[in-house]
Design a protein around this motif. Structure first.
Motif, PDB file in Angstrom:
ATOM      1  N   CYS B  66       0.812  -1.088  -0.051  1.00 34.75           N
ATOM      2  CA  CYS B  66       0.238  -0.043  -0.206  1.00 34.75           C
ATOM      3  C   CYS B  66       1.011   0.873   0.024  1.00 34.75           C
ATOM      4  CB  CYS B  66      -0.634   0.703   1.085  1.00 34.75           C
ATOM      5  SG  CYS B  66      -1.620   1.535   1.140  1.00 34.75           S
ATOM      6  N   PHE B  68       0.252   4.127   0.941  1.00 30.05           N
ATOM      7  CA  PHE B  68      -0.717   5.102   2.287  1.00 30.05           C
ATOM      8  C   PHE B  68      -0.335   4.622   3.499  1.00 30.05           C
ATOM      9  CE2 PHE B  68      -4.766   6.674  -0.108  1.00 30.05           C
ATOM     10  CZ  PHE B  68      -4.199   7.190  -0.434  1.00 30.05           C
ATOM     11  N   CYS B  70      -2.172   4.872   6.589  1.00 33.22           N
ATOM     12  CA  CYS B  70      -3.615   4.744   7.552  1.00 33.22           C
ATOM     13  C   CYS B  70      -2.238   4.651   9.333  1.00 33.22           C
ATOM     14  CB  CYS B  70      -4.216   4.215   7.673  1.00 33.22           C
ATOM     15  SG  CYS B  70      -4.851   4.565   5.632  1.00 33.22           S
ATOM     16  N   CYS B  73      -4.252   0.853  10.535  1.00 33.18           N
ATOM     17  CA  CYS B  73      -3.727  -0.271   9.699  1.00 33.18           C
ATOM     18  C   CYS B  73      -2.480  -0.653   9.367  1.00 33.18           C
ATOM     19  CB  CYS B  73      -4.258  -0.126   8.031  1.00 33.18           C
ATOM     20  SG  CYS B  73      -4.067  -1.445   7.068  1.00 33.18           S
ATOM     21  N   LYS B 183      -5.776  10.172   3.413  1.00 35.87           N
ATOM     22  CA  LYS B 183      -7.061  10.237   3.243  1.00 35.87           C
ATOM     23  C   LYS B 183      -8.279  11.523   3.210  1.00 35.87           C
ATOM     24  CE  LYS B 183      -7.864   5.286   3.414  1.00 35.87           C
ATOM     25  NZ  LYS B 183      -8.517   4.237   3.741  1.00 35.87           N
TER      26      LYS B 183
END
Ligand code: SF4
Lengths: 252, 418
Positions: B66, B68, B70, B73, B183
């Protein structure tokens, strides 16, 4: 009290109801099985299943109950719980005696009991729809052994036929020693030689080549999705009581 | 060798997907009309994990790579973990073979974002398409819509999937900013709004032309993580309610945060999962969807937290003693549904059965009413009923004393200040 011995079929039970009305019997008790010689001195009637009489009773019921109501009686009978044959007869007599449809009269103990039994059957049916685990055999038939609490196999036909329309499958009730076989067109009841049942269930030789791989992958998947921080054994056991484990690939 | 590789991928990518708690496979109406494989209607739990959750779908990530980061996560890019990715064919084979053995109802496919949103979404769609068109698969497919993917791809996804979901992740925008700086809330709301519009339009079409293709027949859902950020139950349920009302969501899932990562923005690693609170949120949500309760009746600014020691229906009842006692033999269904200890099935049975004769305690008990709770709130065909003028607090104490709550041992009152 009069005892009526019948052959255990739903038709037989309806024939017994015919006898009850024909002979104007009041208190009765139904028994499944053969004529019992010990009952010689008692009031005992051997009911011979008779299609014409059964249909007459059924037609009478159709005047009093909805199609679903009648189906529920059939399901309750399939459950085969001791003494509940008498409940079914009492229900039918109550239905005939009353001038309106009584199937929602849950204040009545027979109506309520039938609804309980049907509930138990539904639950077992749903469990089987969930817990059947097919194993792929060499000839590409998918085989599953089950041991349900009640005789729910006949209720499973529709679900499995709709779902697995493009594969051959067998679901075998080892407790009651009969099964369902679907050959890509129709589903029919079958009974297997005990040795071959055992064979299909236990001998890896009958499995298709990839069967072991997918069982292994499924077990792995099952272990991976568990979140140990949320462990809740009580809830787990409520959902899958131990007696079902022996046929669940992920629990073996 | 190949087997070992697939096993490893499955372990990694199922493990990474398990924190998404939605498991439903219901609400679709896909029939097996092509004599193919499978159908999707009511949803079946084929197994249960040891934590008691339903296993209904093969729930995996296509990849846990990924771009990203976050905070909440496990797959975030700065987390040092093993990465893996399935090929399209691998996912298809697993799904079909699990389905044929009656292990699952279908596939729930999500993914980390590799490269960009469209690139990821395109692969998810390709898998669904392959299952439907090449394998005549009619089982359930739930695809995650990747925020930021093009409308074109989202629309195509709707043609093959039964359900689509975009996870809100955090109940409020502020929570999201804090934990998922990459996000933005609008990127999540846009696809939801798009899907909602599309679903409404397609349903209209389907009414006119029976042959029109199905479009996400099981609608869309979302998930919010609770306990990772300080939102209270009022904020969470108001958010849920807003999305139910404005986006026709089928379900909002509440996922009690499982501490998997050390990060100063997050609860400490030894924090326990807020399971009781999560359960109360589901009960409250259930009351909104099935019992005709309005969200403000359950939580509001004066009452921002759900009780942990009693369920929200009992909570409402003891705050609204003026509405009771309810006469079981006269009250309408909506009111009977509001009585603690009476569920939907019992309520319906009561309403049908009382047409024959008035019901008494014994009959209510047999119908399935939990008398030890309901007795404080109802009257029936009997002279014996609760006559003492009890306060809500009294009743709560009586009920708690009598019932050994399954949660009693872990109950602590929710802190008002986070
Ligand atoms: S985008 Fe999704 S997969 Fe990637 S870090 Fe965020 S939550 Fe995890």
């Amino acid at each position: 009290m009069t005892r009526l011995v019948y052959d255990g079929t739903f038709e037989g039970l309806l024939t017994a109801v015919y006898e009850i009305y024909e002979r104007k019997l009041t208190t009765v008790k139904l028994e499944k099985g053969e004529y019992n010689i010990n009952g010689l001195f008692e009031n005992l009637i051997q009911v011979t299943t008779n299609e014409v009489r059964a249909i007459r009773v059924l037609n009478g019921l159709k005047q009093k109950l909805s199609p679903i109501g009648i189906q529920r009686l059939y399901i309750a009978h399939l459950a085969g719980i001791e003494n509940d044959d008498d409940t079914i007869v009492s229900f039918i007599r109550y239905a005939f005696d009353y001038n309106r449809n009584i199937e929602d009269d849950y204040g009545n103990k027979h109506v309520l009991r039938i609804s309980k039994v049907v509930g138990m059957m539904r639950r077992e049916k749903h469990r089987m729809e969930a817990f059947v685990r097919f194993q792929k055999l060499k000839d590409k038939t998918y085989y599953a052994a089950i041991q349900p609490d009640f005789n729910v196999l006949p209720l499973l036909i529709k679900h499995f036929k709709n779902r697995y329309a493009d594969q051959k499958w067998i679901i075998y009730d080892i407790k009651r020693e009969y099964g369902l076989y679907y050959d890509l067109h129709d589903a029919e009841f079958i009974s297997l030689e005990f040795s071959s049942v055992k064979g299909a269930n236990n001998v890896m030789a009958a499995f298709s080549e990839d069967e072991e791989i997918y069982q292994h992958l499924w077990k792995n998947y099952f272990n991976s999705v568990n979140i140990p921080a949320r462990k809740n054994t009580k809830l787990h056991l409520r959902h899958i009581p131990k007696r079902y484990w022996k046929h669940l690939t992920e629990k073996i | 060798m190949i087997e070992a590789r697939i096993t490893e991928k499955l372990n990694i990518l199922a493990d990474a997907a398990k924190y998404d708690v939605s498991c439903a496979s219901s609400g679709s109406k896909r029939k097996n009309e092509n004599k193919g494989l499978g159908n999707a209607s009511n949803g079946i739990c084929h197994s249960y994990t040891e934590d008691g959750r339903c296993v209904s779908l093969l729930k995996i990530l296509l990849t846990n790579h990924c771009i990203f980061d976050c905070a909440y996560c496990v797959s975030r890019k700065t987390n040092d973990i093993k990465r893996a990715a399935f090929t399209v064919q691998e996912v298809v084979d697993l799904t079909i073979n699990f389905y044929r053995r009656n292990y699952i109802e279908g596939l729930f496919l999500s993914s980390g974002i590799f490269k960009d949103a469209d690139y990821t979404m395109e692969r998810l769609v390709r898998i669904a398409k392959k299952l439907r068109t090449e394998h005549n698969f009619n089982g359930y497919i739930h695809l995650k819509s990747i925020p930021g993917a093009s409308d074109e791809l989202t629309r195509e996804a709707g043609l093959y999937a039964d359900r689509l979901s975009v996870n809100l992740e955090m109940p409020t925008e502020a929570g999201l900013k804090l934990l998922a700086p990459d996000k933005n809330r609008q990127d999540m709301i846009d696809p939801m709004a798009f899907l909602n519009k599309e679903i409404i339009q397609r349903t209209e079409e389907k009414k006119l032309f029976k042959k029109a293709p199905m479009f996400a027949p099981a609608g869309q859902s979302t998930q919010v993580i609770i306990g990772a950020t300080p939102e209270n139950d009022n904020q969470i349920l108001q958010t849920a309610n807003y999305f139910y009302k404005n986006f026709n969501l089928k379900r909002v899932y509440y996922s009690g945060y499982v501490p998997v990562l050390a990060d100063k923005r997050l609860p400490a690693l030894n924090t326990s999962v807020p399971m009781v609170r999560e359960n109360r949120l589901y009960q409250a949500d259930w009351l909104l969807r099935n019992y005709g309760f309005k969200v403000d009746e359950i939580v509001n600014n004066q009452q921002p937290l759900l009780d942990l020691d009693i369920d929200p229906k009992l909570g409402w009842a003891i705050r609204n003693m003026q509405a009771f006692p309810v006469d079981i033999n006269k009250a309408d269904l909506q009111m009977i549904l509001r009585v603690p200890g009476i569920g939907v099935q019992s309520a319906q049975k009561i309403v049908r059965a009382r047409k024959f004769a008035k019901l008494n305690w014994d009959q209510l008990k047999k119908i399935g009413v939990a008398i030890n709770r309901a007795k404080y709130f109802i009257i029936c065909k009997s002279n014996e009923f609760e006559r003492r003028d009890l306060t809500g607090t009294n009743i709560k104490q009586f009920i708690l004393a009598e019932s050994k709550s399954k949660y009693l041992k872990d109950v602590t009152t929710q802190l008002s200040i986070f």
